[in-house]
Design a protein around this motif. Structure first.
Motif, mmCIF file in Angstrom:
data_model
loop_
_atom_site.group_PDB
_atom_site.id
_atom_site.type_symbol
_atom_site.label_atom_id
_atom_site.label_comp_id
_atom_site.label_asym_id
_atom_site.label_seq_id
_atom_site.Cartn_x
_atom_site.Cartn_y
_atom_site.Cartn_z
ATOM 1 N N UNK A 297 0.836 -1.212 0.000
ATOM 2 C CA UNK A 297 0.000 0.000 0.000
ATOM 3 C C UNK A 297 0.871 1.263 0.000
ATOM 4 N N UNK A 298 1.966 1.235 0.732
ATOM 5 C CA UNK A 298 2.857 2.407 0.802
ATOM 6 C C UNK A 298 3.449 2.698 -0.584
ATOM 7 N N UNK A 299 3.815 1.640 -1.291
ATOM 8 C CA UNK A 299 4.367 1.821 -2.647
ATOM 9 C C UNK A 299 3.308 2.446 -3.553
ATOM 10 N N UNK A 300 2.085 1.888 -3.499
ATOM 11 C CA UNK A 300 1.007 2.406 -4.354
ATOM 12 C C UNK A 300 0.690 3.857 -4.013
ATOM 13 N N UNK A 301 0.678 4.188 -2.721
ATOM 14 C CA UNK A 301 0.387 5.571 -2.298
ATOM 15 C C UNK A 301 1.457 6.521 -2.859
ATOM 16 N N UNK A 302 2.719 6.154 -2.684
ATOM 17 C CA UNK A 302 3.819 7.037 -3.129
ATOM 18 C C UNK A 302 3.791 7.218 -4.644
ATOM 19 N N UNK A 303 3.450 6.155 -5.348
ATOM 20 C CA UNK A 303 3.390 6.268 -6.815
ATOM 21 C C UNK A 303 2.195 7.122 -7.238
ATOM 22 N N UNK A 304 1.070 6.912 -6.560
ATOM 23 C CA UNK A 304 -0.139 7.676 -6.871
ATOM 24 C C UNK A 304 0.113 9.179 -6.686
ATOM 25 N N UNK A 305 0.896 9.532 -5.659
ATOM 26 C CA UNK A 305 1.163 10.953 -5.367
ATOM 27 C C UNK A 305 2.441 11.467 -6.033
ATOM 28 N N UNK A 306 3.020 10.651 -6.885
ATOM 29 C CA UNK A 306 4.267 11.008 -7.563
ATOM 30 C C UNK A 306 5.416 11.294 -6.595
ATOM 31 N N UNK A 307 5.387 10.609 -5.477
ATOM 32 C CA UNK A 307 6.465 10.776 -4.499
ATOM 33 C C UNK A 307 7.615 9.821 -4.807
ATOM 34 N N UNK A 308 7.304 8.797 -5.597
ATOM 35 C CA UNK A 308 8.312 7.808 -6.008
ATOM 36 C C UNK A 308 8.241 7.636 -7.517
ATOM 37 N N UNK A 309 9.371 7.271 -8.096
ATOM 38 C CA UNK A 309 9.402 7.029 -9.545
ATOM 39 C C UNK A 309 8.439 5.887 -9.908
ATOM 40 N N UNK A 310 7.770 6.009 -11.057
ATOM 41 C CA UNK A 310 6.796 4.990 -11.462
ATOM 42 C C UNK A 310 7.458 3.652 -11.797
ATOM 43 N N UNK A 311 8.657 3.731 -12.394
ATOM 44 C CA UNK A 311 9.253 2.471 -12.874
ATOM 45 C C UNK A 311 10.599 2.162 -12.228
ATOM 46 N N UNK A 312 11.130 3.105 -11.450
ATOM 47 C CA UNK A 312 12.483 2.913 -10.909
ATOM 48 C C UNK A 312 12.555 3.017 -9.404
ATOM 49 N N UNK A 313 11.442 2.788 -8.730
ATOM 50 C CA UNK A 313 11.401 3.018 -7.279
ATOM 51 C C UNK A 313 12.232 1.974 -6.533
ATOM 52 N N UNK A 314 12.758 2.394 -5.401
ATOM 53 C CA UNK A 314 13.568 1.490 -4.568
ATOM 54 C C UNK A 314 12.904 1.347 -3.200
ATOM 55 N N UNK A 315 12.809 0.091 -2.757
ATOM 56 C CA UNK A 315 12.358 -0.192 -1.392
ATOM 57 C C UNK A 315 13.544 -0.752 -0.620
ATOM 58 N N UNK A 316 13.895 -0.088 0.480
ATOM 59 C CA UNK A 316 14.986 -0.568 1.337
ATOM 60 C C UNK A 316 14.358 -1.167 2.591
ATOM 61 N N UNK A 317 14.794 -2.355 2.952
ATOM 62 C CA UNK A 317 14.287 -2.983 4.168
ATOM 63 C C UNK A 317 15.443 -3.186 5.128
ATOM 64 N N UNK A 318 15.293 -2.667 6.329
ATOM 65 C CA UNK A 318 16.376 -2.789 7.299
ATOM 66 C C UNK A 318 15.832 -2.985 8.702
ATOM 67 N N UNK A 319 16.736 -3.150 9.680
ATOM 68 C CA UNK A 319 16.343 -3.480 11.059
ATOM 69 C C UNK A 319 16.536 -4.976 11.266
ATOM 70 N N UNK A 320 16.587 -5.397 12.518
ATOM 71 C CA UNK A 320 16.884 -6.804 12.835
ATOM 72 C C UNK A 320 15.987 -7.804 12.132
ATOM 73 N N UNK A 321 14.695 -7.500 12.022
ATOM 74 C CA UNK A 321 13.745 -8.453 11.421
ATOM 75 C C UNK A 321 13.976 -8.577 9.906
ATOM 76 N N UNK A 322 14.631 -7.587 9.314
ATOM 77 C CA UNK A 322 14.912 -7.630 7.870
ATOM 78 C C UNK A 322 15.892 -8.744 7.520
ATOM 79 N N UNK A 323 16.561 -9.313 8.514
ATOM 80 C CA UNK A 323 17.450 -10.430 8.178
ATOM 81 C C UNK A 323 16.654 -11.720 7.982
ATOM 82 N N UNK A 324 15.353 -11.667 8.221
ATOM 83 C CA UNK A 324 14.509 -12.845 8.022
ATOM 84 C C UNK A 324 14.260 -13.068 6.520
ATOM 85 N N UNK A 325 14.757 -14.196 6.030
ATOM 86 C CA UNK A 325 14.698 -14.434 4.577
ATOM 87 C C UNK A 325 13.289 -14.698 4.066
ATOM 88 N N UNK A 326 12.438 -15.245 4.928
ATOM 89 C CA UNK A 326 11.049 -15.499 4.533
ATOM 90 C C UNK A 326 10.319 -14.171 4.321
#
Ligand code: KG4
Ligand code: ZN
Length: 429
Positions: free
Chosen positions: A318-347
């Motif tokens: 939903x966050x990706x769709x919101x940012x794209x809808x508001x032109x806050x993120x590039x339509x085709x080149x957006x980057x999602x970074x995931x970090x924090x201890x739980x981000x090491x979970x491969x699942x």
């Protein structure tokens, strides 16, 4: 180490002298030591640092960490003391215990980071330290140690926001331009934010109760995974991930939280209570006492991990769709970074990969050692701030730590009002 020859030896002894003072361990220095201390400020043989060098210090929770990083992202020295084992035994972090352990280790850890970097304290461009958010007693140790160091070395001080540091770590490794989306999931935090600059964040959503790592830690504790021979030294989240591989996620059907709320907030307490009830029920069925390991522990681990992954994936989608809808993120080149201890979970990463594939985004995660708390991310945030000329203090008077501190400008209400419907994705992991 004390018998190191030449310049390195001098650097070591001088650093020890300064650090002893910063830690409040005052031993009368000899005339020779004072001479070497003064000399170190003018000592410039051969090696010239062309780059900015920052010492980063992190004590916001249960890790005492330090690192020296240069402007190009080279990690010159690093040291960490984890308190995980101690806190595992008490079933959670006891703040005064964490404070005492930080006190006992901070000088050694900073010294280790400096001496492995072969950088003399006088060569540092600045000292960067986590001052918010975190445990008051833990933040206090890092801050008072840093302020004494800054005072003695006459260096600029850069106060760091722990979550901003997590969010920007990726830029040490990859060429990621602003803006990008960041999902921070750890034991103490859970948030989705748009990173528009070094100190320009829009908060899209956060956990309304506990963080996913905290929930996983509580479930792992309730399942007594510390007594499981394969998991005894693992954090709760890691233990759940490990055990989940041996279980069937479909054995239990836990509903993902907040399915009707069309925002980017999270919730984990309800799920934790449902699992708690199931465990009590299973204990009765199997005729075992609380504290013994259930035969269905692996199935529970697999189901809780799956439900957590689906919940996190949905909010992120939903966050990706919101940012794209508001032109806050590039339509085709957006980057999602995931970090924090739980981000090491491969699942959980795989679930997020399904989302980024469906939305033409690139998913980036720092390696596990940079996902959990560390000194490198603090030093790097110092470098980012030095380069941008943001938040560099030459006078530290009145500087305080802040246990609670939001990240950026909160637009989560606006996100909820947009009520974006997220298309269903098959979570085949
Ligand atoms: O970022 P971190 O080191 O500390 C803060 O909370 O700031 O994250 C620690 C959290 C703990 O709750 C731990 O259980 C969780 O991250 N964690 C994991 C995994 N490794 C650590 N959760 C899920 N899967 C993992 N592999
Ligand atoms: Zn953290």
């Amino acid at each position: 180490m004390t018998s190191l020859p030449g310049r390195q030896g001098i650097i070591y002894r001088v650093s020890m002298l300064i650090l002893n003072k910063a830690a409040g361990v005052f031993s009368k220095p000899s005339r020779r030591e004072i001479y070497e201390f003064l000399r170190s400020f003018n000592f410039r043989p051969g090696k010239v640092f062309l780059h900015k060098l920052v010492l980063g210090i992190e004590t916001s929770c249960d890790d005492t960490a330090a690192a020296v990083v240069d402007e190009t992202g080279n990690v010159l020295g690093e040291a960490i003391h984890s308190q995980t084992e101690v806190h595992l035994k008490t079933g959670g972090i006891v703040p005064p215990v964490a404070q005492q352990l930080h006190r006992e280790n901070i000088q050694r850890i900073v010294q280790e980071a400096l001496s492995t970097s072969k950088v003399s304290p006088s060569e540092l461009s600045a000292i960067a330290t986590t001052v918010k958010p975190g445990l008051a007693l833990s933040l206090g140790v890092g801050l008072s140690f840093s302020l004494q160091l800054v005072d003695q070395l006459k260096k600029p001080f850069i106060p760091i926001h722990h979550m901003e540091a997590h969010a920007l770590t990726i830029r040490l490794l990859n060429k990621v331009e602003f803006p990008f989306l960041v999902l921070l999931i750890s034991g103490g935090h859970c948030l989705l934010a748009l990173v528009r600059g070094v100190s320009d964040f829009l908060l899209l959503g956060k956990s309304l109760d506990i963080a996913p790592g905290d929930m996983l830690d509580k479930v792992a504790r309730r399942l007594s995974l510390i007594k499981h021979p394969e998991c005894s030294t693992m954090s709760g989240g890691k233990a759940i991930e490990h055990l989940a591989k041996q279980g069937n996620k479909l054995h239990f059907d836990f509903k993902p939280p907040m399915q009707r709320a069309k925002n980017c907030d999270f919730s984990f307490t309800g799920l934790q209570h449902v699992i708690d009830k199931i465990i009590t029920q299973k204990e009765k069925e199997e005729g075992i006492q609380k504290g013994q390991i259930l035969s269905s522990a692996a199935h529970i681990a697999a189901a809780v991990q799956h439900t957590t992954a689906c919940h996190i994936a949905k909010r992120t989608h939903r966050a990706i769709l919101f940012c794209k809808q508001r032109d806050l993120l590039s339509q085709s080149n957006a980057v999602l970074v995931v970090s924090g201890g739980v981000a090491s979970n491969l699942y959980i990463r795989k679930a997020l990969e399904i989302v980024t594939n469906a939305t033409q985004c690139t998913l980036l995660c720092p390696p596990p050692r940079l996902c959990t708390d560390n000194g490198i991310m603090i030093a790097w945030n110092g470098i980012e701030r030095l380069r941008a000329g943001l938040g560099i203090l030459h006078n530290t008077e009145g500087i305080r730590y802040e246990p609670k501190c939001p990240l950026g400008v909160d637009i989560s209400k606006e996100v909820g009002e947009a009520a974006i419907k997220v298309p269903r994705l098959k979570m085949k992991i």
